[in-house]
Design a protein around this motif. Structure first.
Motif, PDB file in Angstrom:
ATOM      1  N   GLU A  20       0.826  -1.223   0.000  1.00 22.65           N
ATOM      2  CA  GLU A  20       0.000   0.000   0.000  1.00 22.65           C
ATOM      3  C   GLU A  20       0.852   1.262   0.000  1.00 22.65           C
ATOM      4  OE1 GLU A  20      -0.475  -1.557   4.320  1.00 22.65           O
ATOM      5  OE2 GLU A  20       0.266  -2.295   2.399  1.00 22.65           O
ATOM      6  N   TYR A  21       2.176   1.073   0.064  1.00 26.96           N
ATOM      7  CA  TYR A  21       3.101   2.218   0.002  1.00 26.96           C
ATOM      8  C   TYR A  21       4.090   1.985  -1.147  1.00 26.96           C
ATOM      9  CZ  TYR A  21       1.220   2.704   4.708  1.00 26.96           C
ATOM     10  OH  TYR A  21       0.377   2.805   5.782  1.00 26.96           O
ATOM     11  N   PRO A  22       3.618   2.106  -2.402  1.00 28.47           N
ATOM     12  CA  PRO A  22       4.481   1.781  -3.551  1.00 28.47           C
ATOM     13  C   PRO A  22       5.721   2.658  -3.647  1.00 28.47           C
ATOM     14  CG  PRO A  22       2.458   2.881  -4.263  1.00 28.47           C
ATOM     15  CD  PRO A  22       2.277   2.536  -2.821  1.00 28.47           C
ATOM     16  N   GLU A  23       5.624   3.896  -3.172  1.00 25.83           N
ATOM     17  CA  GLU A  23       6.782   4.794  -3.254  1.00 25.83           C
ATOM     18  C   GLU A  23       7.899   4.379  -2.296  1.00 25.83           C
ATOM     19  OE1 GLU A  23       4.070   6.306  -0.018  1.00 25.83           O
ATOM     20  OE2 GLU A  23       3.856   5.516  -2.067  1.00 25.83           O
ATOM     21  N   LEU A  24       7.579   3.499  -1.339  1.00 25.70           N
ATOM     22  CA  LEU A  24       8.586   3.059  -0.363  1.00 25.70           C
ATOM     23  C   LEU A  24       9.164   1.680  -0.695  1.00 25.70           C
ATOM     24  CD1 LEU A  24       6.860   4.102   3.002  1.00 25.70           C
ATOM     25  CD2 LEU A  24       8.644   5.331   1.753  1.00 25.70           C
ATOM     26  N   GLN A  25       8.696   1.056  -1.769  1.00 25.04           N
ATOM     27  CA  GLN A  25       9.118  -0.303  -2.084  1.00 25.04           C
ATOM     28  C   GLN A  25      10.629  -0.415  -2.267  1.00 25.04           C
ATOM     29  OE1 GLN A  25       6.592  -3.138  -2.632  1.00 25.04           O
ATOM     30  NE2 GLN A  25       5.743  -1.610  -1.267  1.00 25.04           N
ATOM     31  N   ASN A  85       8.691 -10.085  -1.653  1.00 29.21           N
ATOM     32  CA  ASN A  85       7.383  -9.451  -1.627  1.00 29.21           C
ATOM     33  C   ASN A  85       7.450  -7.968  -1.992  1.00 29.21           C
ATOM     34  OD1 ASN A  85       5.129  -8.081   0.518  1.00 29.21           O
ATOM     35  ND2 ASN A  85       4.418  -9.684  -0.860  1.00 29.21           N
ATOM     36  N   LEU A  86       8.594  -7.326  -1.728  1.00 30.24           N
ATOM     37  CA  LEU A  86       8.758  -5.912  -2.064  1.00 30.24           C
ATOM     38  C   LEU A  86       8.970  -5.693  -3.560  1.00 30.24           C
ATOM     39  CD1 LEU A  86      11.006  -4.788   0.922  1.00 30.24           C
ATOM     40  CD2 LEU A  86       8.679  -4.006   0.457  1.00 30.24           C
ATOM     41  N   ILE A  87       9.358  -6.735  -4.283  1.00 31.08           N
ATOM     42  CA  ILE A  87       9.581  -6.632  -5.726  1.00 31.08           C
ATOM     43  C   ILE A  87       8.319  -6.964  -6.502  1.00 31.08           C
ATOM     44  CG2 ILE A  87      10.919  -7.513  -7.675  1.00 31.08           C
ATOM     45  CD1 ILE A  87      13.169  -8.126  -5.713  1.00 31.08           C
ATOM     46  N   VAL A  88       7.666  -8.058  -6.128  1.00 34.25           N
ATOM     47  CA  VAL A  88       6.428  -8.474  -6.805  1.00 34.25           C
ATOM     48  C   VAL A  88       5.380  -8.801  -5.755  1.00 34.25           C
ATOM     49  CG1 VAL A  88       7.569  -9.372  -8.860  1.00 34.25           C
ATOM     50  CG2 VAL A  88       7.221 -10.869  -6.898  1.00 34.25           C
ATOM     51  N   GLU A  89       4.114  -8.723  -6.159  1.00 33.12           N
ATOM     52  CA  GLU A  89       3.036  -9.150  -5.262  1.00 33.12           C
ATOM     53  C   GLU A  89       3.138 -10.658  -5.117  1.00 33.12           C
ATOM     54  OE1 GLU A  89      -1.348  -9.485  -6.228  1.00 33.12           O
ATOM     55  OE2 GLU A  89      -1.356  -7.644  -5.043  1.00 33.12           O
ATOM     56  N   GLU A  90       3.490 -11.096  -3.935  1.00 31.48           N
ATOM     57  CA  GLU A  90       3.876 -12.489  -3.739  1.00 31.48           C
ATOM     58  C   GLU A  90       2.734 -13.328  -3.178  1.00 31.48           C
ATOM     59  OE1 GLU A  90       6.035 -15.776  -4.038  1.00 31.48           O
ATOM     60  OE2 GLU A  90       6.578 -13.792  -4.797  1.00 31.48           O
ATOM     61  N   THR A  91       2.518 -14.480  -3.810  1.00 34.11           N
ATOM     62  CA  THR A  91       1.597 -15.466  -3.253  1.00 34.11           C
ATOM     63  C   THR A  91       2.417 -16.527  -2.539  1.00 34.11           C
ATOM     64  OG1 THR A  91       1.626 -16.764  -5.291  1.00 34.11           O
ATOM     65  CG2 THR A  91      -0.091 -15.089  -5.072  1.00 34.11           C
ATOM     66  N   ILE A  92       1.825 -17.103  -1.539  1.00 35.54           N
ATOM     67  CA  ILE A  92       2.502 -18.166  -0.800  1.00 35.54           C
ATOM     68  C   ILE A  92       1.524 -19.307  -0.613  1.00 35.54           C
ATOM     69  CG2 ILE A  92       1.908 -17.109   1.434  1.00 35.54           C
ATOM     70  CD1 ILE A  92       4.567 -18.231   2.498  1.00 35.54           C
ATOM     71  N   ALA A  93       1.969 -20.512  -0.886  1.00 37.78           N
ATOM     72  CA  ALA A  93       1.107 -21.683  -0.763  1.00 37.78           C
ATOM     73  C   ALA A  93       0.756 -21.946   0.694  1.00 37.78           C
ATOM     74  CB  ALA A  93       1.798 -22.903  -1.375  1.00 37.78           C
ATOM     75  N   PHE A  94      -0.310 -22.683   0.888  1.00 35.85           N
ATOM     76  CA  PHE A  94      -0.736 -23.031   2.240  1.00 35.85           C
ATOM     77  C   PHE A  94       0.399 -23.706   3.014  1.00 35.85           C
ATOM     78  CE2 PHE A  94      -2.325 -26.529   4.919  1.00 35.85           C
ATOM     79  CZ  PHE A  94      -3.025 -25.815   5.859  1.00 35.85           C
ATOM     80  N   SER A  95       1.039 -24.685   2.369  1.00 33.63           N
ATOM     81  CA  SER A  95       2.128 -25.406   3.043  1.00 33.63           C
ATOM     82  C   SER A  95       3.290 -24.483   3.356  1.00 33.63           C
ATOM     83  CB  SER A  95       2.608 -26.574   2.174  1.00 33.63           C
ATOM     84  OG  SER A  95       3.044 -26.102   0.899  1.00 33.63           O
ATOM     85  N   GLY A  96       3.604 -23.558   2.420  1.00 26.89           N
ATOM     86  CA  GLY A  96       4.696 -22.619   2.646  1.00 26.89           C
ATOM     87  C   GLY A  96       4.400 -21.670   3.793  1.00 26.89           C
ATOM     88  N   CYS A  97       3.150 -21.214   3.880  1.00 29.18           N
ATOM     89  CA  CYS A  97       2.759 -20.300   4.945  1.00 29.18           C
ATOM     90  C   CYS A  97       2.841 -20.989   6.304  1.00 29.18           C
ATOM     91  CB  CYS A  97       1.340 -19.790   4.695  1.00 29.18           C
ATOM     92  SG  CYS A  97       0.818 -18.438   5.792  1.00 29.18           S
ATOM     93  N   SER A 263      -3.951  -0.946  14.169  1.00 30.39           N
ATOM     94  CA  SER A 263      -3.868  -0.919  12.709  1.00 30.39           C
ATOM     95  C   SER A 263      -2.845  -1.933  12.222  1.00 30.39           C
ATOM     96  CB  SER A 263      -3.478   0.481  12.220  1.00 30.39           C
ATOM     97  OG  SER A 263      -2.129   0.757  12.511  1.00 30.39           O
ATOM     98  N   TRP A 264      -3.043  -2.419  10.984  1.00 33.21           N
ATOM     99  CA  TRP A 264      -2.128  -3.401  10.422  1.00 33.21           C
ATOM    100  C   TRP A 264      -0.752  -2.808  10.188  1.00 33.21           C
ATOM    101  CZ3 TRP A 264      -2.452  -8.357  10.672  1.00 33.21           C
ATOM    102  CH2 TRP A 264      -3.709  -8.978  10.736  1.00 33.21           C
ATOM    103  N   LEU A 265      -0.668  -1.504   9.956  1.00 33.45           N
ATOM    104  CA  LEU A 265       0.643  -0.871   9.767  1.00 33.45           C
ATOM    105  C   LEU A 265       1.475  -0.985  11.045  1.00 33.45           C
ATOM    106  CD1 LEU A 265       2.674   0.790   8.172  1.00 33.45           C
ATOM    107  CD2 LEU A 265       1.481   2.864   8.939  1.00 33.45           C
ATOM    108  N   ILE A 266       0.830  -0.732  12.187  1.00 34.53           N
ATOM    109  CA  ILE A 266       1.545  -0.853  13.464  1.00 34.53           C
ATOM    110  C   ILE A 266       1.972  -2.299  13.699  1.00 34.53           C
ATOM    111  CG2 ILE A 266       1.307  -0.642  15.975  1.00 34.53           C
ATOM    112  CD1 ILE A 266      -0.542   1.725  15.520  1.00 34.53           C
ATOM    113  N   VAL A 267       1.102  -3.250  13.347  1.00 36.93           N
ATOM    114  CA  VAL A 267       1.438  -4.670  13.488  1.00 36.93           C
ATOM    115  C   VAL A 267       2.648  -5.010  12.625  1.00 36.93           C
ATOM    116  CG1 VAL A 267       0.651  -7.026  13.048  1.00 36.93           C
ATOM    117  CG2 VAL A 267      -0.899  -5.365  14.094  1.00 36.93           C
ATOM    118  N   LYS A 268       2.673  -4.499  11.398  1.00 37.33           N
ATOM    119  CA  LYS A 268       3.791  -4.789  10.487  1.00 37.33           C
ATOM    120  C   LYS A 268       5.095  -4.189  11.005  1.00 37.33           C
ATOM    121  CE  LYS A 268       0.769  -4.750   6.420  1.00 37.33           C
ATOM    122  NZ  LYS A 268       0.438  -4.041   5.160  1.00 37.33           N
ATOM    123  N   VAL A 269       5.039  -2.932  11.422  1.00 37.89           N
ATOM    124  CA  VAL A 269       6.247  -2.263  11.921  1.00 37.89           C
ATOM    125  C   VAL A 269       6.764  -2.979  13.167  1.00 37.89           C
ATOM    126  CG1 VAL A 269       7.155  -0.129  12.906  1.00 37.89           C
ATOM    127  CG2 VAL A 269       5.629  -0.030  10.930  1.00 37.89           C
TER     128      VAL A 269
END
Length: 313
Positions: A20-25, A85-97, A263-269
């Protein structure tokens, strides 16, 4: 596990990360890449230095080498996927997650136990030096390390019993317990309560050992007649307590003081601190500031320079 009515559906998850912050990628990619490189060099370097220098084959460095291994593995479980994930929108399989969560849980719980064991080791070294060799035996230290990994596995297996019906979006860069619960289609109450109980138990027992150990260390240091000894031990304790506060503070915030309005941003940070930053900081605080480690590093650098100079002569 998958829900009974959808055994043929293998869910995949989309990790939003910081999309959600493409300028910071790009800046974030460079920052996290630099942090991971420092983490890898610092922790693997510490393991090599401790192994090649026989003077460092002590109980204290036994714990430090294991902590470096845990920090390197912990960072490697999370950071490469974050960079991707910062380069491409990344999917992760159930087993990988699930695997990422399990390994992160194992190494996170192991580090919690290891920090408590190291605080107790420091307490014995300062307060009961004459009993140190008998109290902190090699057998006890091996059992503490093995027990920390075993308890990490138990915590992991206890928390993954959920059902997932279809593909979902994970609003984070890592598959931790909170986001796994958010995409589950089963009632998460039991596993949430288990997570809360396990987190409270781990934090309470670990912090009790850590702070009790450092209180006794503080009392013992105050009674010492040497002012230089005061400064050295207080400096060591202050730096270690800073790292411990950041690590345990983030875990307490995320798992022991749940707030649905956060907020999810605080959780991520907050997640960045205990999964990415702490593994980089630990070798700087616990190991690389020590005189023996610095001397070994200088010898390695001098040996390399001497080898290169004789090679080109």
């Amino acid at each position: 596990m998958l829900s009974e009515g959808n055994q043929s559906i293998i869910p995949t998850f989309i990790l939003l990360g910081f999309s959600e912050y493409p300028e910071l990628q790009v800046p974030l990619f460079l920052i996290f890449l630099s942090i991971y490189m420092v983490t890898a060099v610092g922790n693997l370097g510490m393991i090599i230095i401790i192994r090649i220098n026989s003077k460092l084959h002590t109980i204290m460095y036994f714990f430090l080498s294991r902590l470096s291994f845990v920090d390197f593995c912990y960072s490697t479980v999370v950071t490469p996927k974050l960079l991707e994930n910062l380069i491409v929108e990344e999917t992760i399989a159930f087993s990988g997650c699930i695997m990422q969560f399990c390994f992160a849980c194992i190494f996170g719980v192991t580090e919690t136990v290891m920090l408590a064991a190291m605080a107790y080791d420091h307490f014995i070294a300062v307060c009961n030096p004459l009993l140190y060799a008998t109290t902190m035996s090699q057998k006890l230290c091996v059992l503490l390390v093995a027990g920390s990994y075993t308890w990490g596995r138990v915590c992991c297996l206890t928390l993954i019993y959920l059902s997932y019906c279809e593909s979902s979006i994970i609003n984070n860069f890592v598959c931790d317990h909170s986001v796994i619960i958010s995409v589950s289609c089963s009632d998460p109450y039991i596993t949430q309560m288990l997570c809360f109980i396990i987190a409270i138990f781990n934090e309470a027992s670990s912090l009790m050992i850590i702070f009790t150990s450092y209180i006794f260390i503080f009392i013992a240091v105050v009674k010492m007649p040497s002012a230089s000894g005061h400064h050295k031990i207080f400096s060591t304790c202050a730096s270690r307590l800073t790292a411990i506060t950041i690590f345990h503070g983030t875990i307490l915030f995320l798992f022991c003081i749940p707030n649905p309005k956060t907020s999810w941003l605080i959780v991520k940070v907050t997640s960045v601190f205990y999964t990415v930053v702490i593994p980089m900081v630990n070798p700087l605080i616990y190991s690389l500031r020590k005189k023996d480690v610095k001397n070994t590093c200088r010898k390695l650098v001098n040996t390399k320079l001497l080898f290169q100079s004789t090679r080109y002569c």
